[in-house]
Design a protein around this motif. Structure first.
Motif, PDB file in Angstrom:
ATOM      1  N   ASP A 113       0.834  -1.205   0.000  1.00  0.00           N
ATOM      2  CA  ASP A 113       0.000   0.000   0.000  1.00  0.00           C
ATOM      3  C   ASP A 113       0.864   1.249   0.000  1.00  0.00           C
ATOM      4  OD1 ASP A 113      -2.478  -1.300   0.036  1.00  0.00           O
ATOM      5  OD2 ASP A 113      -2.386  -1.576   2.192  1.00  0.00           O
ATOM      6  N   GLU A 114       1.959   1.212   0.744  1.00  0.00           N
ATOM      7  CA  GLU A 114       2.883   2.338   0.788  1.00  0.00           C
ATOM      8  C   GLU A 114       4.323   1.827   0.759  1.00  0.00           C
ATOM      9  OE1 GLU A 114       0.475   5.986   2.794  1.00  0.00           O
ATOM     10  OE2 GLU A 114       2.058   5.090   3.988  1.00  0.00           O
ATOM     11  N   ASN A 146       2.711   4.328  -4.350  1.00  0.00           N
ATOM     12  CA  ASN A 146       2.567   5.374  -3.335  1.00  0.00           C
ATOM     13  C   ASN A 146       3.894   5.521  -2.584  1.00  0.00           C
ATOM     14  OD1 ASN A 146       1.409   7.293  -1.710  1.00  0.00           O
ATOM     15  ND2 ASN A 146       0.141   5.874  -0.546  1.00  0.00           N
ATOM     16  N   LYS A 148       6.916   7.251  -0.368  1.00  0.00           N
ATOM     17  CA  LYS A 148       7.211   8.181   0.727  1.00  0.00           C
ATOM     18  C   LYS A 148       8.728   8.201   0.930  1.00  0.00           C
ATOM     19  CE  LYS A 148       2.711   8.117   1.768  1.00  0.00           C
ATOM     20  NZ  LYS A 148       1.793   9.248   1.602  1.00  0.00           N
ATOM     21  N   LYS A 227      -3.803   4.902   1.519  1.00  0.00           N
ATOM     22  CA  LYS A 227      -4.549   4.526   0.316  1.00  0.00           C
ATOM     23  C   LYS A 227      -4.319   3.055   0.029  1.00  0.00           C
ATOM     24  CE  LYS A 227      -5.139   5.621  -4.593  1.00  0.00           C
ATOM     25  NZ  LYS A 227      -4.630   6.406  -5.740  1.00  0.00           N
ATOM     26  N   THR A 229      -4.653  -0.555  -1.715  1.00  0.00           N
ATOM     27  CA  THR A 229      -4.754  -0.984  -3.107  1.00  0.00           C
ATOM     28  C   THR A 229      -5.336  -2.386  -3.183  1.00  0.00           C
ATOM     29  OG1 THR A 229      -2.464  -1.712  -2.965  1.00  0.00           O
ATOM     30  CG2 THR A 229      -2.853   0.465  -3.883  1.00  0.00           C
TER      31      THR A 229
END
Length: 243
Positions: A113-114, A146, A148, A227, A229
């Protein structure tokens, strides 16, 4: 980060996803009897190798010294990924991948997801961070990852922000990819001493500067909506290339 999440009341599983040069167990002072190699070889299931720790998190050890599993074939990867379905009751699963981009690293990145890219102020580390972001954005074309960015071992907040802005600007200019600056961790001697003692600094030195940074970052993430997925099912499907 895993321990900080657990301190917030989350059910956390930390997976050493370095399939060849695993060492997270050393930092936790845990001697696992079984690891991911046993799962890949179908000698153990994922549930059979998961360990409870004194730090409030569950841990799955990676394999050390088995370079042949750094890049799994399709059949091995599919079986391995399906074993993850037994971990669906966790709130947070953190996978610490190995350095570089082996096949399994890209699979983890594509499914997550991240994705947190960690760098330091050193020019070589900054170049490596850009390089890994470039590979991620060019190899994973079916969706936008996504991304970071965390800057480790800084001497000031301004230094962390300056390094992050430099990378984010270059990535936006040449890769047309958004990267969010998540925060920094101070260069703190308590980290080195905790490694020697084999006890995480967030436990042994909870009031240290580095611990404060980690807690702030995790608190910031926890207050935002990640967010997702496809949830855990989506993770499994993407890691075996079915989505």
């Amino acid at each position: 980060m895993a321990i900080a999440y657990a301190q917030l009341g989350k059910k956390v599983i930390l997976i050493d996803g370095d399939l060849g040069m695993a060492n997270v167990n050393v930092l936790l002072n845990v001697v696992p009897q079984y690891n991911l190699m046993h799962v890949i070889n179908k000698k153990k299931t994922m549930k059979e190798i998961i360990l409870d720790t004194e730090f409030g998190i569950k841990f799955i050890a990676g394999a050390n010294g088995f370079s042949k599993i750094a890049n799994l074939n399709v059949e091995e990867l599919e079986y391995f990924a399906k074993q993850f379905s037994t971990l669906g009751n966790a709130d947070i699963i953190i996978i610490d991948t190995g350095a570089g981009i082996a096949n399994n690293v890209l699979q983890f990145v594509a499914a997550a997801d991240e994705v947190y890219v960690v760098t330091t102020p050193e020019p070589t580390a900054i170049t490596d961070a850009y390089g890994i972001i470039k590979i991620i954005t060019t190899e994973i074309v079916d969706r936008q990852v996504n991304l970071k960015l965390l800057v480790n071992r800084v001497h000031s907040a301004d230094e962390g922000k300056r390094i992050a802005e430099k990378i984010i600007k270059v990535v936006a200019q040449f890769l047309n990819t958004p990267v969010e600056y998540l925060g920094f961790i101070y260069d703190d001697p308590t980290v080195f001493s905790s490694v020697l003692r084999q006890k995480p600094f967030i436990v042994s030195q909870p009031n240290s500067k580095a611990s404060g940074c980690i807690k702030h970052i995790v608190s910031r993430i926890d207050k935002t909506t990640i967010k997702q997925t496809g949830g855990f099912t989506g993770f499994i499907q993407k890691i075996i290339g079915k989505k």
